[in-house]
Design a protein around this motif. Structure first.
Motif, PDB file in Angstrom:
ATOM      1  N   THR A  48      39.685  40.979  46.341  1.00 35.23           N
ATOM      2  CA  THR A  48      40.780  41.147  45.371  1.00 35.23           C
ATOM      3  C   THR A  48      41.429  42.513  45.440  1.00 35.23           C
ATOM      4  OG1 THR A  48      39.182  41.880  43.692  1.00 35.23           O
ATOM      5  CG2 THR A  48      39.685  39.506  43.790  1.00 35.23           C
ATOM      6  N   GLN A  95      40.374  45.259  44.337  1.00 30.52           N
ATOM      7  CA  GLN A  95      40.176  45.982  43.091  1.00 30.52           C
ATOM      8  C   GLN A  95      39.166  47.111  43.300  1.00 30.52           C
ATOM      9  OE1 GLN A  95      41.811  45.448  40.134  1.00 30.52           O
ATOM     10  NE2 GLN A  95      43.047  44.043  41.358  1.00 30.52           N
ATOM     11  N   SER A 146      33.517  49.034  40.032  1.00 28.76           N
ATOM     12  CA  SER A 146      33.250  49.432  38.650  1.00 28.76           C
ATOM     13  C   SER A 146      32.509  50.765  38.599  1.00 28.76           C
ATOM     14  CB  SER A 146      32.411  48.355  37.956  1.00 28.76           C
ATOM     15  OG  SER A 146      32.023  48.780  36.666  1.00 28.76           O
ATOM     16  N   GLN A 203      33.515  40.610  44.316  1.00 26.82           N
ATOM     17  CA  GLN A 203      34.810  40.113  44.786  1.00 26.82           C
ATOM     18  C   GLN A 203      35.810  41.236  45.032  1.00 26.82           C
ATOM     19  OE1 GLN A 203      35.129  36.838  45.344  1.00 26.82           O
ATOM     20  NE2 GLN A 203      33.038  36.514  44.592  1.00 26.82           N
ATOM     21  N   ALA A 204      35.372  42.484  44.881  1.00 24.78           N
ATOM     22  CA  ALA A 204      36.299  43.620  44.925  1.00 24.78           C
ATOM     23  C   ALA A 204      37.022  43.721  46.252  1.00 24.78           C
ATOM     24  CB  ALA A 204      35.541  44.915  44.630  1.00 24.78           C
ATOM     25  N   GLN A 252      29.426  40.972  34.082  1.00 22.71           N
ATOM     26  CA  GLN A 252      30.807  40.737  34.498  1.00 22.71           C
ATOM     27  C   GLN A 252      31.264  41.764  35.526  1.00 22.71           C
ATOM     28  OE1 GLN A 252      32.942  38.126  33.590  1.00 22.71           O
ATOM     29  NE2 GLN A 252      34.067  39.025  35.304  1.00 22.71           N
ATOM     30  N   GLU A 253      30.919  43.026  35.308  1.00 21.30           N
ATOM     31  CA  GLU A 253      31.335  44.077  36.233  1.00 21.30           C
ATOM     32  C   GLU A 253      30.681  43.906  37.606  1.00 21.30           C
ATOM     33  OE1 GLU A 253      33.622  46.838  35.607  1.00 21.30           O
ATOM     34  OE2 GLU A 253      34.081  45.302  34.129  1.00 21.30           O
ATOM     35  N   ASN A 298      32.466  41.172  39.374  1.00 27.05           N
ATOM     36  CA  ASN A 298      33.762  41.652  39.876  1.00 27.05           C
ATOM     37  C   ASN A 298      33.590  42.490  41.146  1.00 27.05           C
ATOM     38  OD1 ASN A 298      34.946  40.433  37.682  1.00 27.05           O
ATOM     39  ND2 ASN A 298      35.198  42.316  36.504  1.00 27.05           N
TER      40      ASN A 298
END
Length: 540
Positions: free
Chosen positions: A430, A432, A435, A426-427, A419-420, A423
């Motif tokens: 998004t 974000q 990780s 897409q960081a 999952q990380e 993410n």
């Protein structure tokens, strides 16, 4: 004529005790009950590696006054230790590190007791765990031998003792809290503004009568009386008018609440010296946050639905009270009233009457739940103060580590990693942050073994990557994982004192939450990147 002046000796005022003055600031955070829990705590530190981050954690527990601690550390002080550990000096060279650290830590707070191991009577970790009283919490630092880790995990499971693992290397660190099962927190210290529960959409008879009495001739009240009606009374009055005009229904949608707020604002008198009324402004401001249909908070719902399989949980006073609160909710479709009334503009006499109405209702609800508790097997020994605290905080009670055992730690790590990494892809889109899981993977790969087959004191980068691949297949190809592995391999297990000190402070903070059972501890792993000065919490 002589004038005789009679004077009365003023009463002696007792100021705060020496202990209250010493711990004044922290008592404001966790009160006397939290301090008592801290002073009865017995902490074990199993220290290994450079040993800096463990003692920095203990430092931050000794200063606020834990009752007792013990350090188990087989290493002897070397020259290298003096450069990274402020609790060692040249006089410590050649001595057992546990002995020197204990002596210097005890200088920080004379009210704390401390012991060091191994010594003449206790030579192994196994014998220490066997002969010592049960520890409140056990801290251990990496790298640790698999044998010692197995001993600690077995002991923690047997005695329901929380374990805290800490690893610091170079600019990176992490700590993980291993709770022995579901860990409930009642006194979570929510924000005061979030705890307001006025029950305006479901007023009980005493509150409704009180509001009706104050507002039955609202238009004929003097400006002073009108301007000092509590906003709770104002809202209840105009809610009754709204119901009369809307077939008995309350404003429920945002549009209806906005319209209701406009009605309340329009009822304020403006032909006065102030040009308005503060109490009506308060009433209008409170419309959106107080006209809410009661619902079951997700945290409490998790507690109600939690399946208890541990025999210790069946006997716990917390679960007896939780079952009683659940029965109360199913019967009344609402939680027990906390009884707290926010500040508002009102005459002192009227405000006190309003407070007493809410407090009386809160006591009545708590008494009903206490009756249910005492009628339950084992409930007779539960302190009514525990029931009262649960009732006041029912909407904010939190269960930590509720899903433990449903998935293995290895499988959980693989799921979180997948999952990380998704993410991270897409960081940029998004906005974000990336990780910090690569740091955990790199450090976890050096958790135990510090000796390599070729006799080097620390594994090479390729060896660490190979270990990462065993934990999470494919992760070794991730560029950020490779960068983290490079930093960990470069550090060769060495600790930086500033990173260790910061990490020790964070660990101590979470341990105090666990010991006092106040505030909400992390669930369950905190990663720290000293290069970017950033933390991340992951449930691993």
């Amino acid at each position: 004529m002589t004038e005789i002046v009679m004077s009365q000796t003023p009463p002696i005022l007792h100021g705060p005790s020496e202990k209250e003055r010493k711990y004044d600031r922290q008592l404001r955070l966790w009160a006397a009950s939290g301090q008592a829990a801290l002073e009865s705590a017995n902490i074990l530190l199993v220290n290994s590696g450079p040993g800096t981050v463990g003692v920095e954690t203990l430092k931050n527990l000794v200063l606020p006054g834990i009752g007792r601690f013990a350090i188990y550390d087989e290493a002897r002080v070397e020259e290298a230790d003096l450069g990274v550990n402020f609790f060692l000096d040249e006089d410590s060279l050649g001595k057992l590190r546990s002995e020197s650290l204990t002596g210097h830590l005890l200088e920080l707070n004379p009210e704390v007791q401390g012991d060091w191991y191994p010594n003449e009577n206790v030579k192994t970790l196994d014998s220490l765990l066997t002969c010592s009283p049960v520890f409140t919490t056990i801290i251990y630092t990496h790298p640790i031998t698999p044998e010692n880790l197995s001993l600690l995990e077995s002991h923690g499971q047997q005695h329901q003792t929380p374990l805290v693992a800490i690893h610091s290397a170079g600019f990176y660190s992490y700590f993980r809290i291993n709770l022995p099962g579901a860990f409930p927190i009642v006194d979570t210290h929510p924000d005061e503004t979030a705890t307001t529960d006025l029950r305006l959409l479901n007023p009980w008879s005493e509150l409704a009568v009180f509001a009706e009495e104050l507002t039955k001739n609202i238009d004929d009240l003097s400006d002073f009386e009108h301007g000092h009606l509590p906003y709770v009374v104002i809202l209840l009055h105009y809610l009754e008018r709204w119901k009369a005009e809307h077939d008995g229904s309350y404003p429920s949608t945002y549009k209806e609440k906005t319209e209701f707020r406009r009605i309340v604002q329009g009822a304020a008198r403006t032909q006065n010296a102030e040009g308005g009324e503060e109490n009506f402004d308060e009433a209008a401001a409170a419309v959106l946050k107080t006209l809410v249909v009661p619902s079951l908070p997700s945290g409490l719902n998790e507690i109600f639905e939690y399946e208890r399989t541990n025999p210790a949980e069946q006997k716990s006073g917390f679960w007896v009270i939780a079952d009683a609160v659940k029965a109360f909710y199913e019967k009344h479709k609402c939680l027990p009233l906390p009884g707290k009334v926010p500040d508002m503009k009102a005459q002192s006499k009227v405000y006190i009457q309003l407070q007493n109405i809410y407090k009386a209702k809160a006591r009545k609800d708590a008494a009903e739940i206490l009756e249910t508790v005492q009628a339950t097997a084992g409930g007779q020994t539960i302190d009514p103060a525990e029931v009262d605290l649960f009732c006041k905080n029912a909407a904010f009670v939190k269960l930590i580590n509720a899903t433990t055992g449903k998935i293995s730690r290895a499988d959980r790590l693989k799921e979180v990693a997948a999952q990380e990494f998704r993410n991270d892809e897409q960081a940029e889109m998004t906005l974000q942050p990336l990780s910090l899981l690569p740091i955990y993977l790199a450090m976890q790969a050096t958790t135990h073994q510090v000796e390599t087959e070729d006799g080097r004191g620390w594994p090479r980068q390729e060896e660490v990557l190979a270990r990462v691949a065993k934990m999470v297949p494919g992760a070794e190809e991730n560029e950020r994982v490779r960068q983290a592995v490079e930093e960990v391999a470069r550090a060769e297990g060495g600790e930086l004192h500033n990173v260790a000190a910061l990490t020790g402070g964070m660990v101590a903070q979470e341990m105090i939450k666990i010991i006092t059972k106040q505030y909400i501890p992390i669930d369950n792993t905190c990663l720290f990147d000293g290069i970017s000065s950033r933390c991340q919490i992951l449930r691993l």
